[in-house]
Design an enzyme around this catalytic site. Structure first.
Site, mmCIF file in Angstrom:
data_model
loop_
_atom_site.group_PDB
_atom_site.id
_atom_site.type_symbol
_atom_site.label_atom_id
_atom_site.label_comp_id
_atom_site.label_asym_id
_atom_site.label_seq_id
_atom_site.Cartn_x
_atom_site.Cartn_y
_atom_site.Cartn_z
ATOM 1 C CB VAL A 34 -0.963 0.008 1.213
ATOM 2 C CG1 VAL A 34 -1.829 1.265 1.202
ATOM 3 C CG2 VAL A 34 -1.845 -1.242 1.213
ATOM 4 C CB ALA A 63 10.086 5.485 7.844
ATOM 5 C CE LYS A 123 -6.709 -5.746 9.324
ATOM 6 N NZ LYS A 123 -5.879 -5.411 8.187
ATOM 7 C CB VAL A 150 -13.155 -0.477 8.036
ATOM 8 C CG1 VAL A 150 -14.335 -1.420 7.844
ATOM 9 C CG2 VAL A 150 -12.774 -0.390 9.509
ATOM 10 N N GLY A 205 -3.001 -16.909 -4.208
ATOM 11 C CA GLY A 205 -2.594 -15.665 -3.557
ATOM 12 C C GLY A 205 -3.747 -14.900 -2.926
ATOM 13 C CD GLU A 208 -1.586 -12.535 4.275
ATOM 14 O OE1 GLU A 208 -0.386 -12.840 4.253
ATOM 15 O OE2 GLU A 208 -2.008 -11.391 4.068
ATOM 16 C CG ASP A 219 -8.846 -8.666 8.642
ATOM 17 O OD1 ASP A 219 -7.922 -7.847 8.698
ATOM 18 O OD2 ASP A 219 -9.788 -8.588 7.821
ATOM 19 C CE LYS A 223 -10.351 -5.373 7.614
ATOM 20 N NZ LYS A 223 -10.271 -6.375 6.556
ATOM 21 N N GLY A 339 -5.783 -4.759 -1.241
ATOM 22 C CA GLY A 339 -4.961 -4.526 -2.434
ATOM 23 C C GLY A 339 -4.277 -3.177 -2.367
#
Ligand code: HSE
Length: 476
Positions: A34, A63, A123, A150, A205, A208, A219, A223, A339
Site C-alpha cells: 500500500v 521510512a 485496524k 476498514v 494468492g 495468506e 481481522d 474492523k 490490495g
C-alpha cells in the site's frame, strides 16, 4: 505547514492556496504494497492533488526497515530512510502504513503530540488502542483519519462519521474480510470442502500462507470494533467483539443452505439492542437521558442469509457494508476490500481531506465516542438459528427432537429432512435397520441461552448421533 521559497509555478486549475506556494510536508511510514502505491500517487498526481488540497503535498521521505529491499513500485531511492522518528519530527502530516502495534503506535503518538495530523490504515492498533490515539489527537488539536482501516477502497468511515452523523444508525452488517468471502463463495460455487478451497485460495494468492487472522475472524473482528465505535459513538475494542471464524463451515452446511434458498457469509454485525431483552441495566446515556435503554452488540460469525439479501450478491474477495439507519433506511457500500492501489485510494482521500482541514486551520472533531452505551454479550441478542442433526431414521424421532425445542421455548420455523441411502425396495416395507436421516431446523428468533440448552439436550437424546452444525441466520 511550511511556506517555501521554492514555490511551484502557478498551474492552471490550482486553487489559491496552492498558488500561494503553500506546502504540506508528508512523511510516509511503510513502503510495502500500500505504501508504494501511496508514494506513487503522491508523486505522479502531485499537480491534481495540490489543486484539490490547496497546497503542494511534498513527500519528504518513506521510512522502511531496509532501504535496499526490492519494491513493487520504482521510486527515487533518496526518499527511503530507516529513520522513522526523524521523518515524523519533520512532517505536517504522517501516513502510517507499518501495521501492527509497535513501533506504529509510538510514531503515531509522537506525531499527534507535535500537533501533526495522522492518516493510518492500522485496524489492529485502532481496534485495540484507538481510545489512546483519539485522546492524543483531541488533546493536541490534530486530525486522525483512518478510512483505509476498514474495507480497503470502500468509503465507509467517512459516511458513518460525517454523512450519517445526523441520523441514528441502528445496525451495521459487513462483509469486511475478502479472504473468507472468497473461500465461502468458492465453496458455494464448487461444493468443495473448506480445507480444499483454502489450499486453492493460498495457491492463487487470495489467502495468506498463515491464514489464521482471516479464517478465524480476527481481522473482521478488528474492523467490527472500529465500525461499531463510530456507528454508535461509543468505545468498542477488539476484546468486546465475540468472534467465530469459518473453519467449521462444511460443504454439507453450504449445500443445505442452498436447498433452503440461503447462502453463508462471514458477517461482522454491530447493532443496538434493547436492554429489556437482556433483562439488565444500561442503555442510552446520551444527552439528558438518565435511564439507560439500549446496549451495543458486536460479533463476527458465519451467518445464513437469504440469497435475495443484497449482501448475498457480494462475490469473490469483494467487501460490502450494509447499514440500517432510522432516517436513511438501508444503505449498502460495496467495493474492493484490499490490495495496494484500492487501499491507497482510501489513504489518499484522507490525505487530501486532512490537508484541506489543516489549511483551514481546524482539525474538526476527531473523537466520536460521546456516550458510553453498555456492551452486551450474545445473551442479550436474539437470532434465528439453523441446527443440523444426524439421527436414526425411526418412527417418533422427529417428535422427540421437536419436543426438546418446545421445552426450551424455541420455536421451529422450518424443518428439512434428507434420508441417507436408497428407498425401501418394497413399498410399505419400512426403513431398513440402522438407516440415518439428516435433519435441518431453522428456528424463529431465540436467545443464545435457550438455543444452547436446546442443543445440549438434543445431543443427549439416544436417537441423535450428532449435532453437525449450529449456524446463526439473519433476515430469514
Ligand atoms: N486480509 C484482509 C482480507 C485484508 O482478506 O480482506 C486486509 O484487512
Amino acid at each position: 505547514m511550511t511556506e517555501t521559497s521554492e514555490a511551484p509555478q502557478p498551474q492552471a486549475g490550482l486553487e489559491p492556496g496552492a498558488e500561494a506556494g503553500r506546502v504540506l510536508k508528508v512523511a510516509l511510514l511503510g513502503g510495502g504494497t500500500v505504501g508504494s502505491q501511496v508514494a506513487r500517487i503522491l508523486l505522479d498526481d502531485a499537480e491534481a492533488l495540490a489543486a484539490r488540497a490547496g497546497a503542494r503535498l511534498e513527500l519528504v521521505g518513506i521510512a522502511v526497515r531496509n532501504v535496499d529491499a526490492p519494491r513493487d513500485v520504482e521510486l527515487p531511492r533518496g526518499l527511503y530512510t530507516t529513520d522513522a522518528e526523524g521523518l515524523v519530527d519533520s512532517a505536517d502530516l504522517v501516513i502510517e502504513l507499518m501495521g501492527g502495534m509497535e513501533p506504529a503506535r509510538t510514531h503515531i503518538l509522537a506525531a499527534l503530540r507535535r500537533g501533526a495530523s495522522v492518516v493510518t490504515g492500522n485496524k489492529a492498533l485502532l481496534a485495540q488502542d484507538g481510545a489512546t490515539l483519539f485522546d492524543e489527537a483531541d488533546a493536541n488539536g490534530a486530525e486522525l483519519n483512518f478510512e483505509a482501516a476498514v474495507a480497503g477502497a470502500i468509503p465507509i468511515i467517512r459516511p458513518i462519521r460525517e454523512s450519517l452523523s445526523g441520523d441514528r444508525i441502528t445496525r451495521v452488517l459487513g462483509i469486511v474480510n475478502g479472504t473468507t468471502n472468497f473461500i465461502l463463495d468458492a465453496m458455494d460455487t464448487t461444493g468443495a470442502q473448506f480445507a480444499d478451497v483454502l489450499a486453492e485460495a493460498q495457491r492463487l494468492g487470495y489467502a495468506e500462507a498463515d491464514p489464521t487472522a482471516d479464517v478465524e475472524g480476527l481481522d473482521a473482528a478488528a474492523k467490527a470494533a472500529i465500525l461499531a465505535s463510530l456507528a454508535f459513538h461509543t468505545r468498542v475494542s477488539l476484546d468486546d467483539v465475540r468472534c467465530e471464524g469459518i473453519t467449521k463451515v462444511s460443504a454439507a452446511d453450504i449445500a443445505a443452505a442452498q436447498d433452503a434458498g440461503l447462502t453463508i457469509k462471514l458477517l461482522a454485525i454491530a447493532e443496538l439492542v434493547p436492554l429489556e431483552a437482556a433483562g439488565g441495566p444500561g442503555g442510552d446515556l446520551d444527552g439528558a437521558a438518565a435511564v439507560p435503554r439500549e446496549g451495543v452488540s458486536v460479533r463476527v460469525h458465519p451467518t445464513l442469509l437469504p440469497r435475495t439479501h443484497p449482501l448475498a450478491a457480494v462475490r469473490g474477495a469483494y467487501n460490502a457494508v450494509f447499514i440500517e439507519a432510522e432516517n436513511a433506511g438501508s444503505l449498502m457500500f460495496y467495493g474492493a476490500g484490499a490490495g495496494g492501489a484500492p487501499t491507497a485510494s482510501a489513504i489518499m482521500g484522507d490525505v487530501v481531506t486532512t490537508a484541506r482541514r489543516l489549511l483551514a486551520g481546524s482539525p474538526g472533531r476527531t473523537g466520536t465516542a460521546t456516550r458510553t452505551l453498555p456492551l452486551v454479550g450474545p445473551e442479550a441478542v436474539t437470532t434465528s438459528y439453523s441446527i443440523g442433526l444426524e439421527v436414526a431414521d425411526q418412527p417418533g424421532v422427529l417428535a422427540r427432537v421437536a419436543a426438546v425445542f418446545a421445552e426450551h421455548g424455541v420455536s421451529i420455523e422450518t424443518m428439512r429432512q434428507r434420508i441417507d441411502g436408497a428407498e425401501p425396495a418394497v413399498e410399505g416395507a419400512g426403513r431398513p435397520e440402522g438407516r440415518r436421516a439428516e435433519l435441518r431446523f431453522v428456528t424463529h428468533r431465540a436467545s443464545e441461552a435457550a438455543l444452547a440448552a436446546t442443543v445440549a439436550d438434543i445431543k443427549n437424546l439416544d436417537v441423535v448421533e450428532s449435532v453437525t452444525s449450529v449456524l446463526r441466520a439473519e433476515g430469514v
